[in-house]
Motif scaffolding. Structure first.
Motif, PDB file in Angstrom:
ATOM      1  N   GLU A 172     -39.587  25.932 -11.800  1.00  0.00           N
ATOM      2  CA  GLU A 172     -40.336  24.676 -11.745  1.00  0.00           C
ATOM      3  C   GLU A 172     -40.828  24.356 -10.344  1.00  0.00           C
ATOM      4  O   GLU A 172     -41.560  23.388 -10.142  1.00  0.00           O
ATOM      5  CB  GLU A 172     -39.468  23.543 -12.291  1.00  0.00           C
ATOM      6  CG  GLU A 172     -39.291  23.642 -13.808  1.00  0.00           C
ATOM      7  CD  GLU A 172     -38.098  22.850 -14.330  1.00  0.00           C
ATOM      8  OE1 GLU A 172     -37.415  22.192 -13.508  1.00  0.00           O
ATOM      9  OE2 GLU A 172     -37.834  22.904 -15.548  1.00  0.00           O
ATOM     10  N   ALA A 173     -40.414  25.172  -9.378  1.00  0.00           N
ATOM     11  CA  ALA A 173     -40.879  24.981  -8.008  1.00  0.00           C
ATOM     12  C   ALA A 173     -42.380  25.264  -7.919  1.00  0.00           C
ATOM     13  O   ALA A 173     -42.928  26.054  -8.681  1.00  0.00           O
ATOM     14  CB  ALA A 173     -40.108  25.897  -7.053  1.00  0.00           C
ATOM     15  N   ALA A 174     -43.028  24.622  -6.967  1.00  0.00           N
ATOM     16  CA  ALA A 174     -44.494  24.687  -6.867  1.00  0.00           C
ATOM     17  C   ALA A 174     -45.008  26.077  -6.516  1.00  0.00           C
ATOM     18  O   ALA A 174     -46.158  26.414  -6.826  1.00  0.00           O
ATOM     19  CB  ALA A 174     -44.966  23.688  -5.819  1.00  0.00           C
ATOM     20  N   ASP A 175     -44.162  26.917  -5.900  1.00  0.00           N
ATOM     21  CA  ASP A 175     -44.661  28.215  -5.449  1.00  0.00           C
ATOM     22  C   ASP A 175     -44.580  29.304  -6.512  1.00  0.00           C
ATOM     23  O   ASP A 175     -44.931  30.447  -6.251  1.00  0.00           O
ATOM     24  CB  ASP A 175     -43.913  28.675  -4.188  1.00  0.00           C
ATOM     25  CG  ASP A 175     -42.413  28.784  -4.415  1.00  0.00           C
ATOM     26  OD1 ASP A 175     -41.940  28.194  -5.394  1.00  0.00           O
ATOM     27  OD2 ASP A 175     -41.736  29.454  -3.606  1.00  0.00           O
ATOM     28  N   PHE A 176     -44.100  28.966  -7.705  1.00  0.00           N
ATOM     29  CA  PHE A 176     -44.087  29.955  -8.785  1.00  0.00           C
ATOM     30  C   PHE A 176     -45.133  29.578  -9.824  1.00  0.00           C
ATOM     31  O   PHE A 176     -45.034  28.540 -10.478  1.00  0.00           O
ATOM     32  CB  PHE A 176     -42.711  30.052  -9.450  1.00  0.00           C
ATOM     33  CG  PHE A 176     -42.619  31.165 -10.468  1.00  0.00           C
ATOM     34  CD1 PHE A 176     -42.337  32.456 -10.070  1.00  0.00           C
ATOM     35  CD2 PHE A 176     -42.855  30.926 -11.819  1.00  0.00           C
ATOM     36  CE1 PHE A 176     -42.277  33.495 -10.994  1.00  0.00           C
ATOM     37  CE2 PHE A 176     -42.801  31.952 -12.757  1.00  0.00           C
ATOM     38  CZ  PHE A 176     -42.508  33.240 -12.327  1.00  0.00           C
ATOM     39  N   ASP A 177     -46.118  30.432  -9.994  1.00  0.00           N
ATOM     40  CA  ASP A 177     -47.215  30.167 -10.927  1.00  0.00           C
ATOM     41  C   ASP A 177     -46.899  30.826 -12.272  1.00  0.00           C
ATOM     42  O   ASP A 177     -47.094  32.023 -12.455  1.00  0.00           O
ATOM     43  CB  ASP A 177     -48.526  30.712 -10.364  1.00  0.00           C
ATOM     44  CG  ASP A 177     -49.734  30.306 -11.206  1.00  0.00           C
ATOM     45  OD1 ASP A 177     -49.524  29.659 -12.262  1.00  0.00           O
ATOM     46  OD2 ASP A 177     -50.859  30.636 -10.819  1.00  0.00           O
ATOM     47  N   LYS A 178     -46.430  30.033 -13.222  1.00  0.00           N
ATOM     48  CA  LYS A 178     -46.028  30.576 -14.533  1.00  0.00           C
ATOM     49  C   LYS A 178     -47.223  31.156 -15.287  1.00  0.00           C
ATOM     50  O   LYS A 178     -47.060  32.057 -16.106  1.00  0.00           O
ATOM     51  CB  LYS A 178     -45.339  29.482 -15.360  1.00  0.00           C
ATOM     52  CG  LYS A 178     -43.974  29.080 -14.822  1.00  0.00           C
ATOM     53  CD  LYS A 178     -43.225  28.168 -15.772  1.00  0.00           C
ATOM     54  CE  LYS A 178     -43.783  26.770 -15.793  1.00  0.00           C
ATOM     55  NZ  LYS A 178     -43.554  26.039 -14.512  1.00  0.00           N
ATOM     56  N   LYS A 179     -48.422  30.648 -14.996  1.00  0.00           N
ATOM     57  CA  LYS A 179     -49.611  31.142 -15.699  1.00  0.00           C
ATOM     58  C   LYS A 179     -49.911  32.603 -15.372  1.00  0.00           C
ATOM     59  O   LYS A 179     -50.603  33.280 -16.131  1.00  0.00           O
ATOM     60  CB  LYS A 179     -50.815  30.269 -15.362  1.00  0.00           C
ATOM     61  CG  LYS A 179     -50.711  28.862 -15.944  1.00  0.00           C
ATOM     62  CD  LYS A 179     -51.930  28.036 -15.604  1.00  0.00           C
ATOM     63  CE  LYS A 179     -51.804  26.628 -16.171  1.00  0.00           C
ATOM     64  NZ  LYS A 179     -52.986  25.779 -15.829  1.00  0.00           N
ATOM     65  N   GLN A 180     -49.401  33.073 -14.237  1.00  0.00           N
ATOM     66  CA  GLN A 180     -49.586  34.474 -13.875  1.00  0.00           C
ATOM     67  C   GLN A 180     -48.624  35.393 -14.631  1.00  0.00           C
ATOM     68  O   GLN A 180     -48.762  36.613 -14.592  1.00  0.00           O
ATOM     69  CB  GLN A 180     -49.376  34.652 -12.359  1.00  0.00           C
ATOM     70  CG  GLN A 180     -50.405  33.956 -11.503  1.00  0.00           C
ATOM     71  CD  GLN A 180     -51.810  34.518 -11.719  1.00  0.00           C
ATOM     72  OE1 GLN A 180     -52.016  35.730 -11.789  1.00  0.00           O
ATOM     73  NE2 GLN A 180     -52.786  33.615 -11.842  1.00  0.00           N
ATOM     74  N   HIS A 181     -47.678  34.790 -15.330  1.00  0.00           N
ATOM     75  CA  HIS A 181     -46.660  35.550 -16.063  1.00  0.00           C
ATOM     76  C   HIS A 181     -46.479  34.937 -17.463  1.00  0.00           C
ATOM     77  O   HIS A 181     -45.541  34.178 -17.701  1.00  0.00           O
ATOM     78  CB  HIS A 181     -45.333  35.546 -15.302  1.00  0.00           C
ATOM     79  CG  HIS A 181     -45.437  36.101 -13.921  1.00  0.00           C
ATOM     80  ND1 HIS A 181     -45.405  37.457 -13.670  1.00  0.00           N
ATOM     81  CD2 HIS A 181     -45.628  35.487 -12.724  1.00  0.00           C
ATOM     82  CE1 HIS A 181     -45.536  37.659 -12.376  1.00  0.00           C
ATOM     83  NE2 HIS A 181     -45.691  36.492 -11.776  1.00  0.00           N
TER      84      HIS A 181
END
Length: 487
Positions: A213-222
């Motif tokens: 949920e941290a801002a630096d992890f882009d879930k849309k890329q995975h």
């Protein structure tokens, strides 16, 4: 011999696989043991069913060793050797499907042989395979991790003190593999905890969710990580918002997942609806039916070319509960031939009876119910429940009360039903009997006494859990209140 492990496995192979196994055993690269070849040649005469019930061990032995005296030990040894070859063949078949693993093994082998140009060629082939692979899977992350591990080792073997991107990618792909697999296992654990009240614990899952949920992890890329993150949030929360977000992700990412993965994701969404329905929120039947329609459209329901009778039944149930009668009737007839031949007539008649009851064609429904074979308790409970409902609608209270008693015995005697379903059905029968008796007495009961008994029923309805057909029971109790002035 007929009940041996060897024949059991051979029978379960497809005809093509049986012949491929014969080629495998005859290939000198895999096998140079002549007795196993002769044994399989003899057995292949009985392919594909391998029914050797009329064949004794001695007959098989003499086909292998025509000039030797029968030896049980020697016979068992040859059978064991062939079974060992069969295990190797199954492993080889599985390996043939692992394109990434094959490329990685070839890359490792040519590097160890000291052929750098060939190693570079295999590396490029692996990269091309990655780009062309259309699906998101946990194994894909692992294979990329393994690939970068190999390239990092090749870099180290060159003994150059230079920055190498493959070490970073090795770390990244391992992280993605761990996260995706951890989320999948956590979802499975939580789902089982809900369904069977297990006590599984997914360690460190809170920390993992915080990191995601941290801002630096882009879930849309995975997409795979994104969708299982949402599955977990849906399992953790009973609110509709998480479920609706899950539905959107499944539709947005659907083409990126293998068939088995997509089915599992739809199952999670479906189970959310089932929990809501079981809690009395029957508006989720519409959601439930929508999910099934999507699975039908994507051809996700067929198993070995057949539509499972449980899915056929669930779709019809959802169809009539949502009053989507025209679509449901077409579905019942259109998909009859897709059912397995041995269950076709029974499943068709039962579900058509469900449709006839829902559309108030009671005589047609009762006639069909008489043809139902109770092949499992779900048919028995389903048929008796419809019969119960029809008796109530037709104001046939005496046969209804008699049916309640026989129905209760039927439920109590069947041990194949879960404790949850048994309790839900017994609670249903308990309250239906009370409603029927009150309705029967209503014509000569004082208004004040009737109201008191009806209030007791409402309180009982609120207390009983789990409760089968809770929406129908709620409806007939409310009907008592609406028609109280007539009693």
């Amino acid at each position: 011999m007929n009940n041996s492990k060897l024949l059991e496995v051979l029978r379960n192979l497809s005809t093509r696989a049986q012949h491929r196994f014969s080629e495998y055993v005859h290939a000198p690269f895999f096998n140079k043991h002549k007795p196993t070849i002769l044994l399989l040649d003899f057995l292949m005469q009985y392919a594909p069913v391998f029914d050797l019930s009329s064949v004794g061990k001695e007959q098989v032995f003499y086909a292998i060793y025509p000039h030797k005296k029968f030896s049980d030990t020697q016979f068992n040894y040859v059978v064991s050797k062939l079974l060992e070859l069969l295990s190797g063949f199954l492993a080889y078949q599985e390996y043939e499907t692992q394109a990434f693993q094959q490329k990685s093994n070839a890359l490792k082998a040519v590097h160890e042989l000291g052929v750098p140009k060939q190693a570079a060629s295999h590396s490029r082939q692996h990269q091309l395979l990655q780009k062309q692979y259309p699906f998101q899977t946990v194994d894909f992350y692992y294979q990329k991790y393994h690939y970068h591990t190999l390239l990092n080792q090749i870099h180290l073997d060159k003994k150059q003190r230079l920055y190498d991107v493959h070490l970073q990618e090795q770390n990244n792909q391992l992280d993605y593999f761990y996260i995706a697999q951890k989320l999948k296992i956590a979802c499975d654990m939580l789902s089982r905890n809900i369904v069977i009240q297990a006590n599984y614990e997914a360690h460190y899952i809170k920390d993992l969710l915080s990191w995601l949920e941290a801002a630096d992890f882009d879930k849309k890329q995975h997409p795979l990580i994104h969708v299982y993150y949402q599955v977990l949030k849906t399992l953790q929360n009973s609110d509709d918002k998480a479920y609706q977000q899950l539905k959107v992700l499944i539709e947005d990412y659907g083409k990126l997942f293998l068939r088995e993965e997509l089915i599992l994701l739809y199952d999670y969404a479906e189970n959310f609806c089932i929990r809501k329905i079981n809690n009395g929120i029957t508006s989720y039947y519409k959601e439930f039916l929508t999910i099934y329609k999507q699975k039908l459209e994507k051809h996700l329901l067929l198993e070995d070319g057949y539509l499972p009778e449980s899915d056929y039944k669930n779709i019809v149930t959802a169809g009539v509960r949502t009053k989507d009668y025209q679509w449901t009737e077409i579905f019942i007839h259109k998909n009859k031939k897709k059912l397995r031949p041995e269950v076709q007539e029974n499943a068709f008649n039962y579900n058509l009876a469900v449709f006839y009851y829902a559309t108030q064609q009671y005589s047609k429904a009762l006639k069909l119910l008489m043809t139902i074979l109770f092949t499992d308790i779900s048919y028995g409970v389903g048929a008796k429940t419809i019969q119960l409902q029809i008796y109530y609608e037709l104001q046939e209270m005496e046969p209804l009360i008699n049916l309640v008693d026989t129905f209760r015995l039927y439920v109590m005697r069947h041990k194949t039903q879960s404790d949850y379903r048994k309790k839900a059905n017994l609670n249903m029968l308990r309250i239906v009997k009370k409603v029927a008796k009150l309705k029967e007495k209503s014509t000569f009961m004082a208004e004040k006494q009737f109201e008191k008994e009806r209030t007791k029923l409402q309180l009982l309805y609120a207390e009983l859990s789990p409760l089968s057909n809770s929406d129908w029971i709620k409806e007939i109790i409310e009907e008592l209140a609406q028609n109280a002035s007539k009693y």
